[in-house]
Structures are given as structure tokens and as C-alpha cells.
Design a protein around this motif. Sequence first.
Motif: not given
Length: 550
Positions: A347-349, A373-379
Motif C-alpha cells: 500500500r502507498a501511504v 491476482d487477476g483483479r484491478e487494484q484501486p488507487e
Amino acid sequence: MSRPTAPATVPESVLRGSIVERLFARADDERPLFTHQDHLRGVEHTLTWAEFAARVRVVAGQLRRVAAPGERVAVLAGQELAYPLAFFGALAAGLVAVPLMAPSNAAQAGRLDGVLADCGARVWLTSSAAAAALPAHEHVVVVDELTGPGADPVPVAPESPAYLQYTSGSTREPAGAVIPHRAIVAACWQGSHAYAVDEGTTCAGWIPFFHDMGLIQLLCLPVFAGARSVFMAPAEFVHRPGRWLRQLAGYPAVFTAAPNFAYDLAADADAGEDLDLSDVRIALNGSEPVRPRTIERFQEVFGPRGFRRAAHRPSYGLAEATVYVTSAGPEGPRGAVFDRETLAQGRAVETDGGQELVSVGRPVGQLVRIVQDGREQPEGEVGEIWVRGPNVADGYWGRGDATAFGAALDGAGGWLRTGDLGVVHRGDLYVTGRLKDLIVIDGRNFHPQDIEAVAGEAHPAIRRDRVAAFGVSDDDGEGAVVVAEWTRGADGGAGVDVREVTRAVLRAVSREHGLTLRTVRLVPSGGLPRTSSGKVARSAAKARYGGDRG
């Protein structure tokens, strides 16, 4: 992730054309197109659009007599006018160019053998200057010595292969990305919008033509946009970095490109020469991690001579996407400071006193997603960088493995898995690492297994299969470390000097790969961590020894 100043997609009218059509559309243009700055001889050589197009016709005519459309032809020349002549001549003849280089040492010769065997190039294109350095071969065409009738360009389909871009990877497993004609014009369209390249631009630099960035920035993009290219050999920059700065100051509306190390080298070697860099419009910084300190140092040295900070454009790309993926916008470089531990956990914090990263901006004319894991990640969530657009290659030559190409996301195929880790923060892409163990130093890629093989043979005291090589990054930049298990009593000796073994490894790796290791660490038998199958665990070795410079 989009930049509102540019269209979201590459127009179909662009994709239906070819870079060769762009060249011959200006066949009567008397403006300069390519200028080679030959510092070894102290001269410049220039070809106008008209002169270049006429010579390309001659090369294409000869190639049509010795090769059939679709054949691969190797380009083996130096950084000279003969290189674009050979490249565009091959494309105009309907052939598949393979941009390579004439070998200058044993390591390069070994890699060349592997690539030539992989692509099956029967015909080699070279220059009168480089021909003597090539091994004996039956079908060699010296393009700058050709005369006779020319030929019109062969019509090509947008999806037909134009060239094979071999990545600078392992000599044991060369991988040639298949770049179709459609991808060339797509990448050039993207680059022309991202970096504001037009007829008044001078594309200047020294990146080698066999590298994806040099091939597009110095050869294809000028032809696409109607611009001018001014280039020198890479070695001429490395030996005297001031030549690059004088080049940038000597031409109007300059667009240049280089890896991060080049900006460090130029700043460190600066002799205080009186230069006006105010007309350097864009200075692309890419091909390796962009360091915040580099940006500030370059600005500190050259800002007083007119270089605008906003001209510095951190960028991200890869050969499998022809070259371009994302870039900083007109605002220039920007970054963020992230909490190290949280970033390592995915995670970018933002925080104070953490790890500072430079943004590589946003895409133009393509899609970029972060996937886990095959799923787009949120910002804010770290994952693998996936790319989809008309600039993406059609896979690797001769390989049916579609692991990296053709991935599906949200029901849509055609995604390229880059193998790089990244995160989107405040709309910008940040590259945070690599999924694999590839080592990148000064814009060059090194596979750890190649370094390990050389180190394992460097001295009898080293256990051949107990060597780990990995990359490190600190305030001194990118570097490589070798950790090896060793035996003091090798070959029956009473004792082997650690300095002798260390020097042997340093010399061997330098000789074979042209790489100066940051550190060689010798450890006793059992000192390297291993996997359950008994192999050396590189990631665990890096965690154990990566911070040790002793």
C-alpha cells in the motif's frame, strides 16, 4: 489514468498507415532529416529527406533481389547513417528488420550468436565501417556501398511484423518482441503527443539504435512527425558527457532522451562550459529507475544555463510496448514520500521521512492498470502494471508462450503483463519494483543467472552452484552484488586469500558483462539460503546480505 490534453485512443487513420509511407510522403523535402555527429573524426554527416528516401529505395531494391517478403534481416552496424538506411530499407522491402549491433567483445559476440540463431536472419545488413568486425557470413549487404536502381516500397498490412526488438536479457534465452507496423505508428503517435514532437523539433541524443528507446526517439519518431534527428555514438557521450550538452545547446526545439545515469554523469562531469539550454523542450528520463536526487542535481547544475525543470520528464516504457507507456506532463517531475514498511506490504501511504519516489506520469493513447491476482487494484494499492493499446507487441518471436501477452482483465483480452510492480497515487503511476530478479544498472539489464555463472567459474575456491547475484539501490544508485560460498583450502592449498578470490570475481564479471560489481561477499559453506529443492534463494540472500557492503 488519462491526460485530457490528448485523445484517449490512437486514431484509426494513423494505425492504417505505416512509418515507411510517412517517409516517402516527404521524399521531395530538402530539409535535413538525419545528422550524424562523428566526434572521432570531428565531422558531421547529414542526409536530407530527399537524399535519404532515394537511398532507401536503392537498399530496398537490392533486398528485394536477395530476400523474400517476411524474411528476417539483421541490422549489424554502428551508430551511423547506414543504420537508419538499413532499417528503413528493410521495412521498405517488406522484410522484418532485427536491430542489433556489431559485436566489440566476446560477451557481445555470444549474445549475437544466440539472437541470430533465434530469429533465423539469413541476410545481414551492415556498413563499410562495421563490415570488418563481423564474423564470416554468406549473405552480407553493405548498404552504404550500394548503387543501381531503386524500388518502390512494398505495401504492408498494419498487423504484419515490422521488426523484432530483442530485449537486453539473458544470452541463453533471447526474446524478440514482434513489433508490427501498427505498433510503430501507434508508439510514434503517442510519443509525439506526450513530448510535443512536430516538424520543428530536433530529436537529439546518443541512445543506441538497437535499443527500443533509441530506435523510436532517434529514428522512427522524427520520420513520423516530420522532425530532424541529430545523433552521436553512445561511447562518445560516455567518454565526454559534455558533448551531449553541447548537442542540446546547438539545435532548436530539442527533444532528448536518456537513462537516469546519464543525467548524473553529465552533472558530475560538467566543466562549467557556457551553454544555453533554454531551448531544450523535453528531456525524457527513462529506461531505469528515476532518482529524485538526480533530478535536483541536474537542475542545480544546468538550471543557471537555461534548462527548465519542467523540461525534465520522467517516463516509463518497455520493449514489449514498443517503448512508450507513461510520462510526466507539462508540469515536469513530481513525486511523493511513502512509508517504507507500508509500501513493502503493498500500500502507498504518504508520510514524512519515508521513501521518496518519482512519478512516471500518465499514459497517452493506451490503458494502464494495476493488477493483483487477476483483479484491478484501486488507487494506492500495489500490483503488477498491465498495459493495453495498439503499441503493444504481438508476442515473442517463435514462442507460443502467451504468459505476458494476451492476458484478460474484466472480460477484455489483449493486456500485456509487464512484470513490473507499480501503484497509482493521485492519478500518477509510480514504479515500485520488479516481479522478477532482473538487475538494471545504467540502463542495462543483467540476468542474475548469467552473472552467477561467470562468478562461479572465476576461481577454484568458489562453489559453482552456490552463488547469488542481485541488484541493490541506495544513495549511490543502482548496483549489483555477488554472494558466493567458498572454500579456503581449494585445490589442496593451505589457504586462499579472500582478496585474491574477490579480485578474480570482479575481473571475470567485468570482462564478460562489462559490469563493475558493487560488492563481492564470500561466505562459508551453507552461508547462502536455499529453497526446499536445494536451489539458492536469491530473494532470501538479498534480504540477508543486501545491506552489507563488507
